[in-house]
Design an enzyme around this catalytic site. Structure first.
Site, PDB file in Angstrom:
ATOM      1  N   SER A  31      42.933  30.181  40.076  1.00 23.10           N
ATOM      2  CA  SER A  31      41.976  31.123  39.511  1.00 23.10           C
ATOM      3  C   SER A  31      41.044  30.423  38.532  1.00 23.10           C
ATOM      4  O   SER A  31      41.390  29.402  37.952  1.00 23.10           O
ATOM      5  CB  SER A  31      42.726  32.229  38.766  1.00 23.10           C
ATOM      6  OG  SER A  31      43.437  31.650  37.683  1.00 23.10           O
ATOM      7  N   LYS A  32      39.881  31.011  38.372  1.00 22.17           N
ATOM      8  CA  LYS A  32      38.835  30.322  37.615  1.00 22.17           C
ATOM      9  C   LYS A  32      39.166  30.173  36.137  1.00 22.17           C
ATOM     10  O   LYS A  32      38.601  29.314  35.471  1.00 22.17           O
ATOM     11  CB  LYS A  32      37.505  31.042  37.804  1.00 22.17           C
ATOM     12  CG  LYS A  32      37.492  32.481  37.354  1.00 22.17           C
ATOM     13  CD  LYS A  32      36.189  33.136  37.783  1.00 22.17           C
ATOM     14  CE  LYS A  32      36.275  34.643  37.686  1.00 22.17           C
ATOM     15  NZ  LYS A  32      35.305  35.318  38.564  1.00 22.17           N
ATOM     16  N   ARG A  33      40.043  30.986  35.619  1.00 22.18           N
ATOM     17  CA  ARG A  33      40.365  30.824  34.197  1.00 22.18           C
ATOM     18  C   ARG A  33      41.242  29.615  33.946  1.00 22.18           C
ATOM     19  O   ARG A  33      41.286  29.095  32.846  1.00 22.18           O
ATOM     20  CB  ARG A  33      41.099  32.057  33.680  1.00 22.18           C
ATOM     21  CG  ARG A  33      40.224  33.266  33.696  1.00 22.18           C
ATOM     22  CD  ARG A  33      40.675  34.303  32.718  1.00 22.18           C
ATOM     23  NE  ARG A  33      39.887  35.503  32.934  1.00 22.18           N
ATOM     24  CZ  ARG A  33      40.088  36.637  32.291  1.00 22.18           C
ATOM     25  NH1 ARG A  33      41.071  36.711  31.417  1.00 22.18           N
ATOM     26  NH2 ARG A  33      39.330  37.673  32.529  1.00 22.18           N
TER      27      ARG A  33
END
Length: 514
Positions: free
Chosen positions: A250-252
């Site tokens: 995920s991008k986080r």
RNA sequence: GGCCCCAUAGUCUAGCGGUUAGGACGUCGGCCUCUCACGCCGAAAACGCGGGUUCAAGUCCCGCUGGGGUCACCA
């Protein structure tokens, strides 16, 4: 043999899309089949043309060319689902006629209430099938009254669905645990499940190679094939790429946009090679190989269903191998195609011209435009505004990153960025005066830079967001020295070649003056 | 929580009943060297646990544990 990659154009081109595309592509090429690109833009609220363009651009960048797709056409087009809505509506009608689907008039309020009630009773939260048993008369009456409805799959209530997964073998799922999935939304657009099955059949897809997250919905898809009287394709579910903490990538927690990898200086062939390593073993201890070589030796028995953690460090190492072996002329042309192009430099000159007096100052003043990740170890203290602590600063930068993600989706422009940053300050109670400096430091590694928002535009969306996250992360583990001298505005943070920022910042070293 | 998937070092993996459990990233040490990097050499580091099956189990079976996914008018 025909396979497809079916991305949904609702965001940045995702590294997971490239991963799945890669295995589809290799399989197709291995056996002389076709590799199809189908755009699944059935979500009218989230799909964008710019995302579609970005995905196609990124897929071309990594070098996975499709044989049929929305741009090049093919015998079974159109290849964009928004252009096929009539087809899905017809097929939904066929299902209703066969009794395999039904109209559901329930409002979202009722669904929400029913879901809550079922949760409270400890039952699974799915649809309670109220409309499945409506009488013909009632249906006719509500239709003529103009009530909105969706079409749901009448999932078999008993028995099991068994299917063979190419990587895992037999999988057996109790039909009673599967919800009556919405197939056609009230806006007339299909959901993934209907569109996917109809298209895969019509486009003669023989092998559905997709991510593991689809395993659970496979019984729905098989129910659809059976209801239509079609033969289901072969299914094969690839493992999901993971963050370092093993959750779905995920991008986080990890850069996921293919544009990030491009802008951070990775070679597409190295990225592809690395992605192959996620589950595929070439054999003979080989780790570096070309796409063509992979195709040559490819076999599903060499692919494991384990859950691979995406390790930027190893990708960087592999990229280095490619770089070191590259002939100088080739590397030069790669550099030129990257950030040493006339186009890009011309974009920088207006931003830097007034700030320098001699040409020799150009390169040092432009360094943060020409690097990937930044090392903040020398500027940590100035990332924290007076009167705030590092936790607050970290949180603000992290939240701002998410906020930009949301607010600047439709155009990474200076105006949009300035508005978003100002709105963010207003919303969170930060003064622009105190927050804009940390943002500047995070983005450029320096206290002095060209105008912030123009700079963010030139650096680009993905690199900017990455740096904001990196800075937020660095703040989390930063331990301030007793007396931290203020960083002089002219002191550049050292650019760092490795994408993994040092989590533990070494003691601030005296900055060298140029 | 229900259902499903997964399980060899920190990470990616090889192994497909008998191995001193192999390779790679990373880490540490050394060599090379004007420095750094590359390169080379070396070290530490793994079969989650418990039951079976078998002469023999990392490998087959079952259970447990752990991790993950999924339960939307998103895909």
């Amino acid at each position: 043999m025909r396979v497809r990659i079916a991305p949904s154009p609702t965001g940045d081109p995702h590294v997971g899309t490239a991963y799945i595309a890669l295995f589809n592509y290799v399989f197709a090429k291995k056996y002389g089949g076709q590799f199809i690109l189908r755009i699944e833009d059935t979500d009218q609220t989230r799909s964008t043309k710019s995302s579609e363009d970005a995905i196609m651009r990124a897929l071309r960048w990594v070098g996975l060319a499709w044989d049929e797709g929305p741009d090049c056409g093919g015998p079974y087009g159109p290849y964009r689902q928004s252009e096929r809505t009539e087809l899905y509506q017809q097929h939904a009608q066929i299902l209703i006629d066969k009794g395999a689907a039904y109209r559901c008039f329930c409002t979202s309020e009722r669904l929400e209430a029913s879901r809550r009630a079922r949760m409270a009773e400890g039952k699974p939260p799915g649809y309670d099938r109220l409309c499945r048993y409506l009488s013909e008369e009632e249906i006719a009456q509500r239709l003529s009254a103009g009530e909105k409805y969706v079409i749901r799959l009448a999932m078999p209530l008993e028995g099991k669905t068994r299917f063979f997964d190419g990587l895992r073998g037999e999988i057996e799922i109790e039909n009673a645990t599967i919800d009556d999935q919405v197939l056609l939304k009230s806006d007339g657009f299909p959901t993934y499940h209907l569109a996917n099955v109809v298209d895969d059949h019509l486009m003669k897809v023989s092998h559905v190679i997709r991510a593991e997250e689809w395993i659970i919905s496979t019984p729905k898809h098989i129910a659809l094939y059976l209801a239509f009287g079609w033969e289901p394709p072969a299914f094969l579910h690839m493992p999901l790429l993971r963050n370092p903490d093993r959750s779905k990538i995920s991008k986080r927690k990890n850069p996921v946009s293919l544009d990030y990898y491009r802008d951070a200086g990775f070679f597409p062939e190295a990225l592809l090679n690395f992605l192959s390593l996620m589950g595929f073993a070439f054999g003979g201890d080989r780790e570096k190989f070309t796409l063509a070589e992979m195709i040559e030796v490819f076999d599903w028995t060499k692919v494991s269903a384990g859950e691979p953690v995406f390790d930027l460090q190893k990708l960087t190492w592999l990229n280095g191998l490619y770089l070191h072996e590259m002939p100088p002329e080739m590397l030069l042309s790669r550099l030129r195609a990257w950030r040493l192009s006339d186009d890009y430099l011309l974009q920088l000159i207006p931003l830097l011209r007034e700030r320098i007096e001699r040409m020799d100052q150009f390169i040092p003043s432009a360094s943060f435009f020409l690097t990937g990740d930044i090392d903040y170890s020398g500027v940590m203290a100035s990332l924290i505004p007076k009167g705030r602590d590092q936790t607050q600063a970290s949180q603000a930068l992290a939240e701002l990153t998410d906020y930009l993600e949301e607010q600047v989706r439709h155009g990474w422009t200076a105006e949009a960025l300035e508005k978003a940053c100002r709105d963010f300050c207003e919303k969170t109670g930060w003064k622009t005066k105190e927050l804009f400096m940390p943002i500047r430091i995070a983005v450029t590694g320096r206290a002095a830079s060209p105008p912030l928002f123009e700079t963010m535009v030139a650096i680009g969306k993905d690199l900017t967001r990455r740096r904001l996250r990196l800075a937020a992360h660095a703040l989390l583990t930063y331990s301030a020295p007793a007396a931290q001298p203020a960083v002089s505005p002219s002191a550049p943070a050292q650019a760092h070649a490795k994408p993994q920022a040092p989590a533990k910042a070494p003691p601030a070293k005296p900055v060298s003056s140029s």
